[in-house]
Design an enzyme around this catalytic site. Structure first.
Site, PDB file in Angstrom:
ATOM      1  N   ASP A  16      24.213  16.677  47.316  1.00  0.00           N
ATOM      2  CA  ASP A  16      22.949  16.927  46.635  1.00  0.00           C
ATOM      3  C   ASP A  16      21.960  15.837  47.047  1.00  0.00           C
ATOM      4  O   ASP A  16      21.816  14.819  46.381  1.00  0.00           O
ATOM      5  CB  ASP A  16      23.167  16.923  45.115  1.00  0.00           C
TER       6      ASP A  16
ATOM      7  N   HIS B 211      29.508   7.150  37.358  1.00  0.00           N
ATOM      8  CA  HIS B 211      28.196   7.354  37.950  1.00  0.00           C
ATOM      9  C   HIS B 211      27.100   7.271  36.890  1.00  0.00           C
ATOM     10  O   HIS B 211      26.088   6.572  37.072  1.00  0.00           O
ATOM     11  CB  HIS B 211      28.141   8.706  38.650  1.00  0.00           C
TER      12      HIS B 211
ATOM     13  N   THR C 122      20.201  20.966  49.505  1.00  0.00           N
ATOM     14  CA  THR C 122      21.567  20.735  49.019  1.00  0.00           C
ATOM     15  C   THR C 122      22.500  21.324  50.068  1.00  0.00           C
ATOM     16  O   THR C 122      22.390  22.509  50.390  1.00  0.00           O
ATOM     17  CB  THR C 122      21.808  21.410  47.661  1.00  0.00           C
TER      18      THR C 122
ATOM     19  N   ARG D 271      14.965   9.347  45.574  1.00  0.00           N
ATOM     20  CA  ARG D 271      15.045   8.598  44.322  1.00  0.00           C
ATOM     21  C   ARG D 271      13.678   8.158  43.805  1.00  0.00           C
ATOM     22  O   ARG D 271      13.471   8.116  42.581  1.00  0.00           O
ATOM     23  CB  ARG D 271      15.945   7.375  44.516  1.00  0.00           C
TER      24      ARG D 271
ATOM     25  N   ASP E 163      23.398  21.809  38.730  1.00  0.00           N
ATOM     26  CA  ASP E 163      24.088  20.565  39.062  1.00  0.00           C
ATOM     27  C   ASP E 163      24.325  19.761  37.795  1.00  0.00           C
ATOM     28  O   ASP E 163      23.404  19.568  36.989  1.00  0.00           O
ATOM     29  CB  ASP E 163      23.241  19.742  40.048  1.00  0.00           C
TER      30      ASP E 163
ATOM     31  N   GLU F 243      29.568  15.284  46.060  1.00  0.00           N
ATOM     32  CA  GLU F 243      29.921  16.145  44.932  1.00  0.00           C
ATOM     33  C   GLU F 243      30.890  17.244  45.367  1.00  0.00           C
ATOM     34  O   GLU F 243      31.137  17.455  46.560  1.00  0.00           O
ATOM     35  CB  GLU F 243      28.668  16.795  44.348  1.00  0.00           C
TER      36      GLU F 243
ATOM     37  N   GLU G  64      24.406  12.412  47.552  1.00  0.00           N
ATOM     38  CA  GLU G  64      25.299  12.443  46.397  1.00  0.00           C
ATOM     39  C   GLU G  64      26.547  13.225  46.794  1.00  0.00           C
ATOM     40  O   GLU G  64      26.459  14.410  47.127  1.00  0.00           O
ATOM     41  CB  GLU G  64      24.620  13.080  45.186  1.00  0.00           C
TER      42      GLU G  64
ATOM     43  N   GLN H 220      12.000  11.286  42.435  1.00  0.00           N
ATOM     44  CA  GLN H 220      12.731  11.640  41.225  1.00  0.00           C
ATOM     45  C   GLN H 220      12.381  10.701  40.070  1.00  0.00           C
ATOM     46  O   GLN H 220      12.166  11.137  38.934  1.00  0.00           O
ATOM     47  CB  GLN H 220      14.246  11.584  41.504  1.00  0.00           C
TER      48      GLN H 220
ATOM     49  N   GLU I 114      23.881   3.719  43.919  1.00  0.00           N
ATOM     50  CA  GLU I 114      24.886   2.860  43.305  1.00  0.00           C
ATOM     51  C   GLU I 114      25.419   1.810  44.278  1.00  0.00           C
ATOM     52  O   GLU I 114      25.605   0.647  43.906  1.00  0.00           O
ATOM     53  CB  GLU I 114      26.049   3.705  42.795  1.00  0.00           C
TER      54      GLU I 114
ATOM     55  N   LYS J 108      14.878  16.583  43.985  1.00  0.00           N
ATOM     56  CA  LYS J 108      16.199  17.178  44.209  1.00  0.00           C
ATOM     57  C   LYS J 108      16.147  18.526  44.921  1.00  0.00           C
ATOM     58  O   LYS J 108      17.172  18.992  45.425  1.00  0.00           O
ATOM     59  CB  LYS J 108      16.884  17.394  42.856  1.00  0.00           C
TER      60      LYS J 108
END
Length: 414
Positions: free
Chosen positions: A239, A139, A263, A243, A132, A207, A205, A246, A363, A259
């Site tokens: 993904d 971002h 996925t 948080r 990834d 993607e 996420e 992580q 975000e 992570k």
């Protein structure tokens, strides 16, 4: 027999009337896999099992198919077809388009069409490796401002190379699979020591993923110019990210348990050939090292929608991405790392410059400090029971094509 007839104005219509305007016309033809039917190509609300393609073409006494690929299609995965390479990909696509545009083929082919709603679609390819990237300038800048408010948002290397991490292939799942809230170590800044438990900051996420078909030789880098020689197509990709897990684990190394739990990818793989009309220049990248140089247009104009419990909360534009997929592939292999059939590499979160273009809740909520509104109430991170859907569309030869959606519902931690 369809009552529609070809016209001299505009593209020739398909005899599958419902395909027009569906996002799944003959300019798209994504591939998926159902255990009962093997590999299928989607046309409108139907799918054609490709194992019968050679047979129905020969039954109609058309020009002979130069190679019989039927053994590649009667499989529980796309991998054998992916490994066959660009010539087989192009020939199969030409045969499909010719068949669906030939009105005299309808009586022979229509009995083999299967309604998409009757399919039990599975993960379309066996994932060999998963990488990834972190290819969106917006971002990466947002994350830097959130996590390092007193420092430069971008680390010094970001504009020079596509930053990425090696993920876990075994936890890639097909769209529609529920995702269990993961547990792990968490340590908020105000707590003296870490605790163990379910993530409190589960995120998505939005993607794009790129699916490798043709492998490469260990020790031989793949140049940007060979991107289409190795990559078959594109999937939507979520993904999922924890948080808080992580944030505690990723210093000084990269993402790991935050992570690796899930996925999600779409069940339909869009061929690169279907995205020719979506090619888009990169947004002012400037000079890069020679091995990362690309011929423009190297990006793609793909629109994304992030849907939370039925409500669109963001519309990230892939056209704003800084690093192109060809550059990601070149950087992935520049040290001599080899590609394998079924390798999956992803773009990283797609985000644009506006708030409603942010492709993650990290975000959208600015690290949980600025809630956004969805469902008539304030939200930050994902809650148990939430359903997330990622939708994608792009310009095609016959209007917009609709890439496969990515859907997943959050289950409580065990």
């Amino acid at each position: 027999m369809s009552s529609a007839t070809p016209t001299a104005e505009g593209p020739r219509p398909s005899w599958v009337d419902e395909a027009a305007g569906s996002g799944f016309d003959v300019d798209h033809l994504p591939l998926g896999v159902d255990p009962r039917h093997g590999v299928l190509a989607r046309i409108g609300p139907y799918a054609l099992p490709l194992a019968v393609l050679t047979t129905v073409v020969e039954q109609r006494a058309e020009r002979p198919v130069s190679r019989d690929h039927s053994d590649l299609f009667a499989q529980p995965t796309l991998n054998p077809f992916l490994a066959a390479g660009p010539e087989a990909w192009a020939e199969t696509r030409r045969t499909l388009q010719r068949t669906f545009l030939d009105f005299t083929a309808e009586d022979t082919v229509r009995p083999h069409l299967v309604p998409v709603e009757d399919l039990d679609l599975v993960l379309p390819f066996e994932v060999a490796d998963y990488v990834d990237f972190y290819a969106s300038l917006d971002h990466a800048s947002n994350v830097g401002r959130i996590l390092r408010p007193d420092s430069e948002p971008l680390l010094p290397n970001w504009r020079h190379l596509p930053v990425g991490y090696h993920g876990r292939a075994g936890t890639v799942v097909v769209s529609g699979t529920d995702v269990r809230r993961p547990s792990g170590q968490r340590k908020p800044p105000h707590e003296a020591s870490p605790t163990f438990g379910p993530t409190r900051r589960l995120d998505l996420e939005a993607e794009l993923g790129f699916v490798v078909g043709v492998p490469s030789t260990l020790g031989e880098p793949v140049p940007t110019s060979a991107f289409a020689d190795h990559v078959f197509g594109v999937v939507g990709l979520n993904d999922w990210s924890a948080r808080d897990i992580q944030g505690w684990e990723y210093v000084p190394l990269g993402p790991f348990l935050g992570k690796s739990f899930a996925t999600s990818v779409s069940a339909w793989v869009t061929p690169l050939a279907a995205l020719d009309g979506a090619r888009h220049p990169l947004p002012g990248q400037g000079e890069v090292l020679d091995y990362l140089a690309v011929a423009e247009p190297a990006g793609y104009d793909i629109a994304v929608e992030v849907v939370l419990d039925g409500e669109v909360v963001a519309r990230p534009p892939y056209s704003s991405m800084w690093w192109s997929p060809a550059q990601m592939l070149a950087h992935l292999t520049v040290n001599g790392a080899s590609l394998r059939t079924g390798d999956l590499f992803a773009s990283g979160t797609i985000s644009g410059p506006e708030r409603d273009q942010r492709g993650s809740f990290l975000e959208l909520s600015w690290g949980g400090r600025e809630p956004f509104t969805a469902g008539g109430r304030e939200r930050t991170f994902l809650e148990d029971g939430d359903e997330v859907v990622l939708r994608y569309s792009a310009p095609g030869e016959r209007g917009r094509i609709t890439l496969g959606e990515v859907r997943g519902r959050v289950l409580p931690a065990l």
